[in-house]
Design an enzyme around this catalytic site. Structure first.
Site, PDB file in Angstrom:
ATOM      1  N   ARG A  45     112.408-104.635 -62.080  1.00 43.73           N
ATOM      2  CA  ARG A  45     111.741-104.231 -63.327  1.00 43.73           C
ATOM      3  C   ARG A  45     111.851-105.284 -64.408  1.00 43.73           C
ATOM      4  O   ARG A  45     111.273-105.134 -65.491  1.00 43.73           O
ATOM      5  CB  ARG A  45     112.367-102.922 -63.854  1.00 43.73           C
ATOM      6  CG  ARG A  45     112.314-101.776 -62.882  1.00 43.73           C
ATOM      7  CD  ARG A  45     113.124-100.603 -63.399  1.00 43.73           C
ATOM      8  NE  ARG A  45     112.383 -99.872 -64.401  1.00 43.73           N
ATOM      9  CZ  ARG A  45     111.902 -98.637 -64.220  1.00 43.73           C
ATOM     10  NH1 ARG A  45     112.117 -97.990 -63.106  1.00 43.73           N
ATOM     11  NH2 ARG A  45     111.225 -98.047 -65.176  1.00 43.73           N
ATOM     12  N   TYR A  49     108.957-106.968 -66.452  1.00 45.95           N
ATOM     13  CA  TYR A  49     108.404-106.181 -67.562  1.00 45.95           C
ATOM     14  C   TYR A  49     109.419-106.094 -68.698  1.00 45.95           C
ATOM     15  O   TYR A  49     109.128-106.465 -69.837  1.00 45.95           O
ATOM     16  CB  TYR A  49     108.061-104.789 -67.039  1.00 45.95           C
ATOM     17  CG  TYR A  49     107.405-103.881 -68.059  1.00 45.95           C
ATOM     18  CD1 TYR A  49     106.092-104.083 -68.463  1.00 45.95           C
ATOM     19  CD2 TYR A  49     108.097-102.795 -68.591  1.00 45.95           C
ATOM     20  CE1 TYR A  49     105.488-103.229 -69.386  1.00 45.95           C
ATOM     21  CE2 TYR A  49     107.493-101.939 -69.509  1.00 45.95           C
ATOM     22  CZ  TYR A  49     106.191-102.158 -69.898  1.00 45.95           C
ATOM     23  OH  TYR A  49     105.593-101.307 -70.808  1.00 45.95           O
ATOM     24  N   ASN A  77     101.069 -88.749 -61.806  1.00 41.30           N
ATOM     25  CA  ASN A  77     101.436 -88.417 -60.419  1.00 41.30           C
ATOM     26  C   ASN A  77     101.406 -86.914 -60.176  1.00 41.30           C
ATOM     27  O   ASN A  77     100.750 -86.430 -59.250  1.00 41.30           O
ATOM     28  CB  ASN A  77     102.883 -88.853 -60.166  1.00 41.30           C
ATOM     29  CG  ASN A  77     102.976 -90.071 -59.303  1.00 41.30           C
ATOM     30  OD1 ASN A  77     101.974 -90.685 -58.984  1.00 41.30           O
ATOM     31  ND2 ASN A  77     104.190 -90.427 -58.930  1.00 41.30           N
TER      32      ASN A  77
HETATM   33  N1  LIG Z   1     101.735 -95.782 -71.840  1.00 41.50           N
HETATM   34  C1  LIG Z   1     103.024 -95.825 -72.095  1.00 41.50           C
HETATM   35  O1  LIG Z   1     103.717 -94.819 -71.901  1.00 41.50           O
HETATM   36  C2  LIG Z   1     103.665 -97.063 -72.638  1.00 41.50           C
HETATM   37  C3  LIG Z   1     105.054 -97.044 -72.877  1.00 41.50           C
HETATM   38  C4  LIG Z   1     105.657 -98.178 -73.385  1.00 41.50           C
HETATM   39  C5  LIG Z   1     104.901 -99.303 -73.678  1.00 41.50           C
HETATM   40  N2  LIG Z   1     103.568 -99.311 -73.438  1.00 41.50           N
HETATM   41  C6  LIG Z   1     102.822-100.542 -73.731  1.00 41.50           C
HETATM   42  O2  LIG Z   1     101.569-100.252 -74.310  1.00 41.50           O
HETATM   43  C7  LIG Z   1     100.601-101.182 -73.857  1.00 41.50           C
HETATM   44  C8  LIG Z   1      99.410-100.435 -73.275  1.00 41.50           C
HETATM   45  O3  LIG Z   1      99.855 -99.651 -72.175  1.00 41.50           O
HETATM   46  P1  LIG Z   1      98.891 -98.659 -71.377  1.00 41.50           P
HETATM   47  O4  LIG Z   1      99.698 -97.498 -70.974  1.00 41.50           O
HETATM   48  O5  LIG Z   1      97.666 -98.458 -72.149  1.00 41.50           O
HETATM   49  O6  LIG Z   1      98.633 -99.514 -70.062  1.00 41.50           O
HETATM   50  P2  LIG Z   1      97.255 -99.955 -69.385  1.00 41.50           P
HETATM   51  O7  LIG Z   1      97.614-100.653 -68.125  1.00 41.50           O
HETATM   52  O8  LIG Z   1      96.325 -98.799 -69.314  1.00 41.50           O
HETATM   53  O9  LIG Z   1      96.680-100.974 -70.439  1.00 41.50           O
HETATM   54  C9  LIG Z   1      97.011-102.336 -70.461  1.00 41.50           C
HETATM   55  C10 LIG Z   1      95.717-103.120 -70.626  1.00 41.50           C
HETATM   56  O10 LIG Z   1      96.034-104.513 -70.688  1.00 41.50           O
HETATM   57  C11 LIG Z   1      95.106-105.216 -69.877  1.00 41.50           C
HETATM   58  N3  LIG Z   1      95.725-106.480 -69.486  1.00 41.50           N
HETATM   59  C12 LIG Z   1      96.769-106.664 -68.629  1.00 41.50           C
HETATM   60  N4  LIG Z   1      97.060-107.967 -68.536  1.00 41.50           N
HETATM   61  C13 LIG Z   1      96.185-108.621 -69.354  1.00 41.50           C
HETATM   62  C14 LIG Z   1      95.985-109.978 -69.664  1.00 41.50           C
HETATM   63  N5  LIG Z   1      96.746-110.946 -69.135  1.00 41.50           N
HETATM   64  N6  LIG Z   1      94.974-110.303 -70.530  1.00 41.50           N
HETATM   65  C15 LIG Z   1      94.189-109.322 -71.064  1.00 41.50           C
HETATM   66  N7  LIG Z   1      94.340-108.028 -70.799  1.00 41.50           N
HETATM   67  C16 LIG Z   1      95.331-107.671 -69.946  1.00 41.50           C
HETATM   68  C17 LIG Z   1      94.813-104.276 -68.726  1.00 41.50           C
HETATM   69  O11 LIG Z   1      93.629-104.584 -68.043  1.00 41.50           O
HETATM   70  C18 LIG Z   1      94.768-102.927 -69.438  1.00 41.50           C
HETATM   71  O12 LIG Z   1      93.482-102.638 -69.913  1.00 41.50           O
HETATM   72  C19 LIG Z   1     101.298-102.094 -72.855  1.00 41.50           C
HETATM   73  O13 LIG Z   1     101.665-103.286 -73.517  1.00 41.50           O
HETATM   74  C20 LIG Z   1     102.527-101.320 -72.462  1.00 41.50           C
HETATM   75  O14 LIG Z   1     103.577-102.156 -72.102  1.00 41.50           O
HETATM   76  C21 LIG Z   1     102.935 -98.212 -72.907  1.00 41.50           C
END
Ligand SMILES: NC(=O)c1ccc[n+]([C@@H]2O[C@H](COP(=O)([O-])OP(=O)(O)OC[C@H]3O[C@@H](n4cnc5c(N)ncnc54)[C@H](O)[C@@H]3O)[C@@H](O)[C@H]2O)c1
Length: 314
Positions: A142, A145, A190
Site C-alpha cells: 500500500r 499510495y 463491493n
Molecule cells: N473516495 C474516497 O473515499 C477517498 C478517500 C481518501 C482520499 N481520496 C482521494 O480523493 C481523490 C479522488 O478519489 P476518487 O475516490 O474520486 O477516485 P477515482 O479513482 O474515482 O478518481 C481519481 C481520478 O483521477 C484520475 N487520474 C488518475 N491518475 C491520473 C493522472 N496521472 N493524471 C490525470 N488523472 C488521473 C482517474 O482517471 C480518476 O478519474 C484521490 O486523490 C484519492 O486519493 C478518496
C-alpha cells in the site's frame, strides 16, 4: 464572483461530484483527467454545459492553463487500482503535486490537495487527530499510495513555506455514493454490487474491524468550505464521518436495504489492512463549521439506487 477552477481527476467519483457542485455555483470549470479510473460517463450530465470544459491529460506532465483555484484529486484511490501500477501511482501523487503546485505558483491560484486518512497507516491512536503522525509501512504493497500521498503533503507544505503558495490540504476518510466504481474492491461498492447480484458478500477476517463512511455530498461541502476558508487555514484537516460501524454491520445493512438473498462469506485479511479507522473532525467543525449530515441509511439508499441502474443498463 465566478472563478476559473481546475479539477484534476474530475472524471472520477469525487471529482465529478465536485465539478457539478462548482458549476452549480456559477464557476468556470476545467476538468483534467487521463481516464485511468475515471469515465466519461461520470460527466454525461455536465458535457455541453457552457461553463464546463474537459481535457485529457496526465498530471505527471506539466500543464499550462490560467486558473484561479485548483482542486488536485487525480490519483487512483482504491487498492486494486493503485496497486495495478504502483510506480505510476507514486508518480501521480508526487509528480502530479509538483506540476500542480508549480501551476499554482505561476498563476497565484489557491490549491487544494485531496490527501487521505491512509497517511495515518494502521493507526495506533483512535480516533485520529491531524496531529497524529501515522504508522505507515514504507515498503508494503500500500506504500505507493500512502507514501505518495504523504510526500505530496510534504510538497504542499514546502511550497507554502518556501514559496508562499496558498494551500488547502484535506485528509479524506472513506467516502461513498453514486459513481463509485462497481469493481474497485472498496467495501461499500463491493457489498452493494454483491447484494444486488445475489452473490456471496465477502468479509475479510472476522468483520469486527470498523470503518466510518461519509456520504459524497457531505464531503464535497467540506471541500468547498475549506477552499473558501481564510488563507491561514492550510490544513491538514480531516474530512469524514465519525460514525463508526463494523464491516459486519455494514454488510447486514446492505442486505436489508437491497432485500438480497446473499450470504456472507469470510476471506483472509489483506496485508496492512487497518483494524480501525475513524476521523476526529473537531478541527473541521471548529474552523469550517462543517460536519456530515447524511445518515448511513439515506446515503446507502441513494448509492444502491445508482448501482441498481448501472447494473441493469450494463
Ligand atoms: N473516495 C474516497 O473515499 C477517498 C478517500 C481518501 C482520499 N481520496 C482521494 O480523493 C481523490 C479522488 O478519489 P476518487 O475516490 O474520486 O477516485 P477515482 O479513482 O474515482 O478518481 C481519481 C481520478 O483521477 C484520475 N487520474 C488518475 N491518475 C491520473 C493522472 N496521472 N493524471 C490525470 N488523472 C488521473 C482517474 O482517471 C480518476 O478519474 C484521490 O486523490 C484519492 O486519493 C478518496
Amino acid at each position: 464572483m465566478a472563478k476559473r477552477i481546475l479539477v484534476t481527476g474530475g472524471a472520477g467519483f469525487l471529482g465529478s461530484h465536485l465539478c457539478e457542485r462548482l458549476l452549480d455555483e456559477g464557476h468556470d470549470v476545467l476538468c483534467v483527467d487521463n481516464y485511468f479510473t475515471g469515465t466519461k460517463r461520470n460527466l454525461d450530465a455536465l458535457v455541453g454545459h457552457p461553463h464546463f470544459e474537459v481535457m485529457r491529460h496526465d498530471v505527471t506532465f506539466p500543464l499550462y492553463v490560467e486558473v484561479d483555484e485548483i482542486y488536485n484529486l487525480a490519483c487512483p484511490a482504491s487498492p486494486v487500482h493503485y496497486q495495478h501500477d504502483p510506480v505510476q501511482t507514486t508518480k501521480t501523487s508526487v509528480h502530479g503535486a509538483i506540476n500542480m503546485l508549480g501551476l499554482a505558483k505561476r498563476t497565484r491560484a489557491k490549491i487544494f490537495q485531496a490527501s487521505t486518512s491512509e497517511v495515518y497507516g494502521d493507526p495506533q491512536v483512535h480516533p485520529q487527530p491531524e496531529s497524529y503522525q501515522g504508522n505507515v509501512n514504507p515498503i508494503g504493497p500500500r506504500a505507493c499510495y500512502d507514501e505518495g500521498k504523504r510526500c505530496a503533503e510534504t510538497l504542499f507544505f514546502d511550497y507554502h513555506r518556501q514559496l508562499g503558495v496558498r494551500i488547502r490540504v484535506a485528509r479524506i476518510f472513506n467516502t461513498y455514493g453514486p459513481r463509485m466504481h462497481p469493481d474497485d474492491g472498496r467495501v461499500v461498492s463491493n457489498f452493494v454490487v454483491q447484494a444486488l447480484r445475489g452473490d456471496p458478500i465477502t468479509i475479510y477476517g472476522d468483520g469486527k474491524q470498523t470503518r466510518s463512511f461519509c456520504y459524497v455530498d457531505d464531503l464535497i461541502e467540506g471541500f468547498v468550505r475549506l477552499m473558501a476558508a481564510p488563507d491561514e487555514v492550510t490544513g491538514p484537516i480531516n474530512l469524514g464521518n465519525p460514525g463508526e460501524f463494523t464491516i459486519r454491520e455494514l454488510a447486514d445493512k446492505v442486505i436489508e436495504l437491497t432485500n438480497s438473498s446473499s450470504k456472507i462469506v469470510r476471506k483472509p485479511v489483506p496485508i496492512d489492512d487497518p483494524r480501525q479507522r475513524q476521523p476526529d473532525i473537531r478541527l473541521a467543525k471548529k474552523v469550517l463549521g462543517w460536519k456530515p449530515t447524511v445518515p448511513l441509511e439515506k446515503g446507502l439508499e441513494r448509492t444502491i439506487a445508482y448501482f441498481d441502474r448501472l447494473l441493469s443498463t450494463g
